[in-house]
Design a protein around this motif. Structure first.
Motif, PDB file in Angstrom:
ATOM      1  N   LYS A 108      -3.233 -74.097 -15.255  1.00 37.38           N
ATOM      2  CA  LYS A 108      -3.813 -74.306 -13.934  1.00 37.38           C
ATOM      3  C   LYS A 108      -3.118 -73.455 -12.871  1.00 37.38           C
ATOM      4  N   ALA A 109      -1.924 -72.962 -13.180  1.00 36.56           N
ATOM      5  CA  ALA A 109      -1.212 -72.126 -12.221  1.00 36.56           C
ATOM      6  C   ALA A 109      -1.884 -70.759 -12.138  1.00 36.56           C
ATOM      7  N   ASP A 110      -1.878 -70.172 -10.954  1.00 42.61           N
ATOM      8  CA  ASP A 110      -2.506 -68.867 -10.792  1.00 42.61           C
ATOM      9  C   ASP A 110      -1.686 -67.802 -11.511  1.00 42.61           C
ATOM     10  N   VAL A 111      -2.350 -66.728 -11.907  1.00 45.15           N
ATOM     11  CA  VAL A 111      -1.700 -65.609 -12.582  1.00 45.15           C
ATOM     12  C   VAL A 111      -1.453 -64.513 -11.550  1.00 45.15           C
ATOM     13  N   PRO A 112      -0.214 -64.223 -11.227  1.00 45.48           N
ATOM     14  CA  PRO A 112       0.062 -63.189 -10.219  1.00 45.48           C
ATOM     15  C   PRO A 112      -0.511 -61.833 -10.636  1.00 45.48           C
ATOM     16  N   GLY A 113      -1.248 -61.207  -9.731  1.00 46.96           N
ATOM     17  CA  GLY A 113      -1.782 -59.882 -10.004  1.00 46.96           C
ATOM     18  C   GLY A 113      -2.968 -59.857 -10.946  1.00 46.96           C
ATOM     19  N   ARG A 114      -3.574 -61.021 -11.210  1.00 49.44           N
ATOM     20  CA  ARG A 114      -4.688 -61.071 -12.156  1.00 49.44           C
ATOM     21  C   ARG A 114      -5.823 -60.157 -11.694  1.00 49.44           C
ATOM     22  N   TRP A 115      -6.562 -59.598 -12.673  1.00 50.17           N
ATOM     23  CA  TRP A 115      -7.623 -58.659 -12.352  1.00 50.17           C
ATOM     24  C   TRP A 115      -8.754 -59.324 -11.562  1.00 50.17           C
ATOM     25  N   TYR A 116      -9.114 -60.549 -11.946  1.00 52.96           N
ATOM     26  CA  TYR A 116     -10.226 -61.215 -11.283  1.00 52.96           C
ATOM     27  C   TYR A 116      -9.910 -62.698 -11.109  1.00 52.96           C
TER      28      TYR A 116
END
Length: 356
Positions: free
Chosen positions: A88-96
């Motif tokens: 559920k945590a956001d992914v830093p630098g994720r593409w989308y």
């Protein structure tokens, strides 16, 4: 099993327009950046037909520029495991963003890459299953390996086209290529009565030629050509006797469309006004109204008049730009898909007067 060699996503992006040329179905979503990054993620994960590996659309959203540079087998295998874990945590630098996975699944994978034979779907999974289900078609994946020259790549692409695209897709691509390329200074156009006329070459003339040689005999019972003009309103052919026979007065000004056809098959002839559009100039509401006045003077009611805008291809930027302005009660026809006709009315199927 070793993972396939990786090609950077921007190089994949560069190759996609070569693989899916103008005329390819759903081309826009087959060659955009999202498609390139989706293909990269499938290669990164080893999701290639026959390897038993598959990906989910949300894995594409979780890739990052930093991760894409980690190309060792162990690093790639670990990312595949991590990207499948609920997080559920956001992914830093994720593409989308995570909520774009449905768009990636539908617009890019299902309706573009799968339709074009570039991606295969895992069989036996329930529609609601969260298991990964998409992989690159094996021969398609090979198009992203190292190549020595552009000529070698083009040869590989053409071989893939012949093996994996259906006859309709190949024909459409060939027609669009031919229309874009042109050739020579002049070309002959053969009329329904067997007569020929010489036209200058160019995209608009190529569409006009297709209208007369393909559209007319396909959709009209007994077609005839009253006028044919090319760019600059230069009249190539004008049949005053035929026009007089059906009561049509041909004006000497520029009010006529590019092509005026007539179908002599019905009890009351059908008048067909055709605008050829390579860049602009479709049959919009104002144009339709002006042409109806011209037809009315010749005794043609709206039920005996049809309006057609002819394009080279349905996937062209020209069609996308003008489709919103096409008049209701008119038709759109494409030289690259000559057996198809888009109808902008609620009338019965087939060419007939516009009605009101």
């Amino acid at each position: 099993m070793s993972l396939p060699t990786l090609t950077p996503w921007d190089e994949i992006h560069r190759r996609l327009p070569l693989i899916f040329p103008e005329g390819s179905p759903n081309r826009e979503h087959s060659i955009w950046e999202i498609a390139a990054k989706t293909i990269f993620v499938m290669l990164y994960a080893g999701a290639v037909e026959g390897a038993g590996r598959w990906v989910r659309p949300d894995q594409v959203t979780r890739m990052t520029d930093a991760q894409a540079l980690l190309t060792g087998q162990g690093e790639r295998e670990q990312w595949v495991k991590d990207s499948m874990k609920p997080n559920k945590a956001d992914v830093p630098g994720r593409w989308y963003a995570g909520n774009t996975r449905e768009s990636i699944r539908d617009d890019t994978i299902r309706y573009a890459l799968i339709e074009n034979g570039a991606v295969v779907e895992r069989q036996g999974l329930a529609t609601t299953s969260p298991a990964p289900r998409y992989a690159l078609q094996a021969d398609f994946a090979d198009l992203f390996g190292p190549v020595r020259t552009e000529a070698v790549l083009q040869t590989q692409v053409e071989a893939w086209h012949k093996k994996h695209l259906n006859a309709g897709a190949l024909a459409r691509i060939a027609i669009v290529r031919r229309g874009a390329a042109g050739g020579g200074d002049h070309q002959l156009v053969t009329f329904p009565n067997g007569e020929t006329r010489r036209m200058s070459t160019g995209p608009s003339s190529d569409i006009s030629k297709a209208v007369i040689e393909v559209f007319a005999p396909t959709f009209l019972e007994k077609p005839g050509v009253i006028t044919l003009s090319e760019s600059g309103n230069k009249v190539v052919a004008r049949d005053d006797e035929l026009a007089k026979a059906i009561g049509l007065t041909i004006p000497a000004d520029k009010s006529l469309p590019d092509i005026v056809l007539v179908d002599l098959g019905p009890a009351h002839p059908l008048l067909v006004f055709v605008e050829v559009v390579h860049t602009d100039g479709p049959v919009n509401d104002a144009r339709k109204a002006a042409l109806l006045k011209l037809a009315d003077k010749a005794g043609f009611t709206s039920q005996n008049v049809a309006f057609v805008t002819a394009f080279l291809d349905r996937g062209s930027a020209t069609f996308r730009k003008t489709v919103g302005t096409l008049a209701w009660g008119s038709y759109a026809w494409f030289a690259s898909e000559p057996q198809r006709l888009i109808e902008f009315s609620q009338g019965a199927k087939g060419i007939r007067g516009s009605g009101e």
